[in-house]
Design a protein around this motif. Structure first.
Motif, short mmCIF file in Angstrom:
data_model
loop_
_atom_site.label_atom_id
_atom_site.label_comp_id
_atom_site.label_asym_id
_atom_site.label_seq_id
_atom_site.Cartn_x
_atom_site.Cartn_y
_atom_site.Cartn_z
N VAL A 141 21.52 -12.60 -10.92
CA VAL A 141 20.40 -11.72 -10.56
C VAL A 141 19.35 -11.72 -11.66
CG1 VAL A 141 21.83 -10.22 -9.12
CG2 VAL A 141 21.58 -9.69 -11.54
N ASP A 142 18.12 -11.39 -11.27
CA ASP A 142 17.02 -11.44 -12.23
C ASP A 142 15.91 -10.54 -11.70
OD1 ASP A 142 16.19 -13.99 -14.43
OD2 ASP A 142 14.65 -12.55 -13.78
N ILE A 143 15.15 -9.94 -12.63
CA ILE A 143 14.03 -9.10 -12.18
C ILE A 143 12.86 -9.96 -11.68
CG2 ILE A 143 14.31 -6.93 -13.47
CD1 ILE A 143 12.63 -8.19 -15.71
N GLU B 105 10.16 -14.46 -8.35
CA GLU B 105 9.68 -15.85 -8.18
C GLU B 105 10.75 -16.83 -8.68
OE1 GLU B 105 5.90 -18.32 -9.89
OE2 GLU B 105 5.88 -16.13 -10.12
N ARG B 106 11.36 -16.49 -9.80
CA ARG B 106 12.41 -17.33 -10.37
C ARG B 106 13.61 -17.42 -9.44
NH1 ARG B 106 13.93 -17.57 -16.81
NH2 ARG B 106 12.49 -19.26 -17.09
N ILE B 107 14.01 -16.27 -8.93
CA ILE B 107 15.16 -16.24 -8.01
C ILE B 107 14.85 -17.08 -6.78
CG2 ILE B 107 16.45 -14.72 -6.44
CD1 ILE B 107 17.48 -14.60 -9.30
N GLN C 93 14.59 -21.06 -34.68
CA GLN C 93 13.76 -20.19 -35.50
C GLN C 93 14.15 -18.72 -35.32
OE1 GLN C 93 9.72 -21.06 -36.22
NE2 GLN C 93 9.02 -19.04 -35.67
N LYS C 94 14.34 -18.35 -34.08
CA LYS C 94 14.66 -16.95 -33.77
C LYS C 94 15.97 -16.53 -34.43
CE LYS C 94 16.67 -15.84 -30.06
NZ LYS C 94 17.14 -15.57 -28.72
N ASP C 95 16.96 -17.40 -34.34
CA ASP C 95 18.27 -17.02 -34.89
C ASP C 95 18.25 -16.96 -36.41
OD1 ASP C 95 19.08 -16.81 -32.35
OD2 ASP C 95 20.35 -18.58 -32.30
N THR D 122 9.14 -25.37 -23.36
CA THR D 122 8.18 -25.63 -24.44
C THR D 122 8.25 -24.57 -25.54
OG1 THR D 122 6.41 -24.29 -23.46
CG2 THR D 122 6.59 -26.57 -22.71
N ARG D 123 9.21 -23.67 -25.45
CA ARG D 123 9.23 -22.57 -26.42
C ARG D 123 9.32 -23.09 -27.85
NH1 ARG D 123 13.67 -18.79 -23.54
NH2 ARG D 123 14.48 -20.84 -22.98
N GLU D 124 8.41 -22.65 -28.69
CA GLU D 124 8.36 -23.02 -30.12
C GLU D 124 8.22 -24.53 -30.34
OE1 GLU D 124 7.85 -21.11 -32.63
OE2 GLU D 124 8.06 -19.27 -31.48
C1 UDX Z 1 18.83 -17.46 -23.58
C2 UDX Z 1 19.60 -16.39 -24.31
O1 UDX Z 1 19.89 -15.38 -23.45
C3 UDX Z 1 18.86 -16.02 -25.54
O2 UDX Z 1 19.46 -15.00 -26.24
C4 UDX Z 1 18.87 -17.26 -26.34
O3 UDX Z 1 18.51 -17.06 -27.65
C5 UDX Z 1 17.97 -18.23 -25.65
O4 UDX Z 1 18.54 -18.52 -24.45
P1 UDX Z 1 17.17 -18.05 -21.85
O5 UDX Z 1 18.13 -18.14 -20.71
O6 UDX Z 1 16.72 -19.30 -22.48
O7 UDX Z 1 17.76 -17.09 -22.96
O8 UDX Z 1 15.95 -17.13 -21.54
P2 UDX Z 1 15.03 -17.15 -20.28
O9 UDX Z 1 14.96 -18.51 -19.70
O10 UDX Z 1 13.78 -16.43 -20.70
O11 UDX Z 1 15.84 -16.25 -19.23
C6 UDX Z 1 16.04 -14.89 -19.30
C7 UDX Z 1 15.92 -14.30 -17.90
O12 UDX Z 1 16.27 -12.92 -17.94
C8 UDX Z 1 14.52 -14.38 -17.30
O13 UDX Z 1 14.57 -15.05 -16.08
C9 UDX Z 1 14.12 -12.91 -17.13
O14 UDX Z 1 13.33 -12.68 -15.97
C10 UDX Z 1 15.47 -12.22 -17.02
N1 UDX Z 1 15.43 -10.79 -17.37
C11 UDX Z 1 14.87 -10.38 -18.52
C12 UDX Z 1 16.00 -9.88 -16.49
O15 UDX Z 1 16.49 -10.23 -15.43
N2 UDX Z 1 16.00 -8.54 -16.85
C13 UDX Z 1 15.44 -8.11 -17.99
O16 UDX Z 1 15.45 -6.90 -18.26
C14 UDX Z 1 14.85 -9.05 -18.86
#
Ligand code: UDX
Ligand code: UDX
Length: 464
Positions: free
Chosen positions: A33-35, A38-40, A275-277, A342-344
């Motif tokens: 699940v995801d908020i 569009e992605r879903i 970088q983040k870690d 493309t992140r970072e």
């Molecule tokens: C992952 C890991 O979770 C992160 O900690 C790691 O460092 C990088 O990889 P990733 O799957 O790459 O993250 O992130 P992303 O592709 O941005 O996916 C996160 C998803 O969570 C997004 O689709 C976003 O919409 C969703 N989301 C975010 C929710 O469903 N609820 C929220 O409250 C926040």
């Protein structure tokens, strides 16, 4: 036995990981699940939101059978006996710990939502990379706000690398599961172990206490990034001394104590994690009063920034100290090959430097859409969105990108770049025709025979 899994977050980690868990456990129903609606929606088509070799095939086998993508987060939580939190944890851009600490607000929101909605006991699994002791915070939220249900919190960091995610998931070096060393905690660890044991040999499933698992993920990434910065630092030395960095990497990598992997000098590492870690690790060390340790790891990032800057400056110096009004072709924008992520990416920073020097950039990447490139540049805020679109154009044809260019910069190591008709590219470029190979993937000798002026990373030919 786990019967129903819910994963919150359908991103680069959540999507592929759940697809493989579902593939290998047909008896478990997996809801992702995801908020982001569009992605879903995209996960439910053949045009997946994440590009990964082999992913579509796995998704197609399990989707509709025991793998489902949905926006109904509450229903997913309610039905599940195991919930993965796989939302993103970017570096904080505000307030305390700005620029270093992980922003845990999405993780916290997930925990609160789980506590609010759950009516039965749940095992909550941290999949996102998190600072050490986050599990404790999740536990507190769950137990303080969670009604009658009982919760066990596990840490199960993901080690997959993008571009090879499916392979990494199918044949992991190890799976790491951390949990409380109480009878309930150990039972939860065992439940998750069984999910993985469907395809991962038991001896590769490492069980630890909670904090060791959380810390191990940060440290694995820090060590990997450190190796790249180490070899990149040596690339600078090779360029001035006449040694060849690829030869040095090979020579040292044959020592089995050092090993050959992650010694490829480059324009700099990118990606959402390294970088983040490390910034997270630095923050942690400072927080616990270890400034010397913090400074040590900080240097890995500083060297990476230097490498990206050095690459761009080298282009400017070599092009007679100015790229103003000159067309520069950038091949590749993704942070590594075989991904559209493309992140970072080093590309963003190289482009930004060159744009500051008034270059006209033309980019070609086989998988990254123009929309992402502009979003990356706009995010930096160096210049207006209009100016970014005026000075940087994006094309779908590499030959068009290179036509009339003064220089080509290879940023991503896409395999297709090696197979281009480089004679044709040379014939259509401005002269002298420069190539800056930020990945050392092209045949430099052959390019020089054609007439190119070639500059590689950690190579001393091509003059200075
Ligand atoms: C992952 C890991 O979770 C992160 O900690 C790691 O460092 C990088 O990889 P990733 O799957 O790459 O993250 O992130 P992303 O592709 O941005 O996916 C996160 C998803 O969570 C997004 O689709 C976003 O919409 C969703 N989301 C975010 C929710 O469903 N609820 C929220 O409250 C926040
Ligand atoms: C990384 C870790 O490898 C993975 O275990 C973790 O789960 C997430 O972070 P990822 O960022 O997807 O994975 O890709 P990775 O292959 O590690 O590459 C990261 C960056 O380093 C890329 O920009 C890559 O091009 C660069 N790199 C890698 C080098 O410059 N040289 C190398 O030798 C290896």
């Amino acid at each position: 036995m786990v019967k129903n899994i819910c994963c919150i977050g359908a991103g680069y980690v959540g999507g592929p990981t759940m697809a493989v868990i579902a593939l290998k456990n047909p008896q478990i129903k997996v809801n992702v699940v995801d908020i982001n609606a569009e992605r879903i929606a995209a996960w439910n088509t053949d045009d997946l939101p994440v590009y990964e070799p082999g992913l579509l095939d796995v998704v197609k086998q399990a989707r509709g059978r025991n793998l489902f993508f949905d926006t109904d987060i509450e229903k997913g939580i309610r039905e599940a006996d195991m919930i993965f939190i796989s939302v993103n944890t970017p570096t904080k851009t505000y307030g305390l710990g700005k620029g270093k600490a992980a922003d845990l607000r999405y993780v916290e929101l997930c925990a609160r939502q789980i506590a609010e909605v759950a009516t039965s006991d749940k095992i909550v699994v941290e999949k996102s990379t998190l600072p050490v002791r986050t599990a404790q915070a999740i536990k507190t939220i769950l137990s303080e706000t969670g009604g009658k249900a009982n919760f066990q919190v596990l840490s199960n960091p993901e080690f997959l690398a993008e571009g090879t995610a499916i392979n990494d998931l199918l044949e992991p070096d190890r799976v790491l599961i951390g949990g409380d060393q109480t009878p309930e905690g150990l039972t939860a660890i065992e439940e998750l172990t069984q999910v993985y044991a469907s395809w991962v040999p038991r001896e590769r499933i490492i069980q630890t206490r909670l904090w060791s698992s959380e810390l191990s993920k940060l440290i694995a990434n820090a060590f990997l990034a450190q190796r790249i910065s180490s070899i990149n630092s040596i690339s600078a030395l090779c360029e001035v001394t006449g040694a060849d960095v690829d030869e040095v990497a090979y020579a040292i990598g044959t020592d089995s104590r050092i090993g050959p992997k992650f010694l490829k000098a480059s324009v700099g590492f990118g990606g959402s994690c390294f970088q983040k870690d490390i910034l997270n690790l630095v923050y942690l060390c400072e927080y616990f009063g270890l400034p010397e340790v913090a400074r040590y790891w900080e240097q890995v990032i500083a060297l990476n920034d230097y490498q990206k800057r050095r690459f761009a400056q080298n282009i400017i110096h070599t092009l007679f100290n100015t790229v103003s009004g000159k067309k520069i072709a950038m091949l590749g924008w993704a942070f590594k090959k075989d991904t559209n992520d493309t992140r970072e990416s080093a590309a963003i920073y190289v482009a930004d430097h060159l744009l500051n020097d008034m270059a006209n950039i033309c980019v070609y990447d086989p998988k990254v859409p123009a929309k992402s490139m502009y979003a990356d540049l706009d995010y930096l805020g160096t210049r207006s969105p209009d100016e970014n679109r005026k000075s940087l154009t994006v094309v779908n044809d590499p030959y068009e990108a290179c036509k009339n260019a003064h220089a080509i910069a290879i940023i991503t190591e896409w395999d297709e770049f090696k197979a281009y008709d480089w004679q044709r590219i040379y014939d259509n470029m401005m002269k002298p025709a420069f190539i800056f190979d930020g990945r050392n993937i092209l045949d430099h000798k052959r390019l020089m025979e054609i007439g190119f002026k070639v500059k590689g990373i950690g190579k001393s030919y091509g003059g200075s």
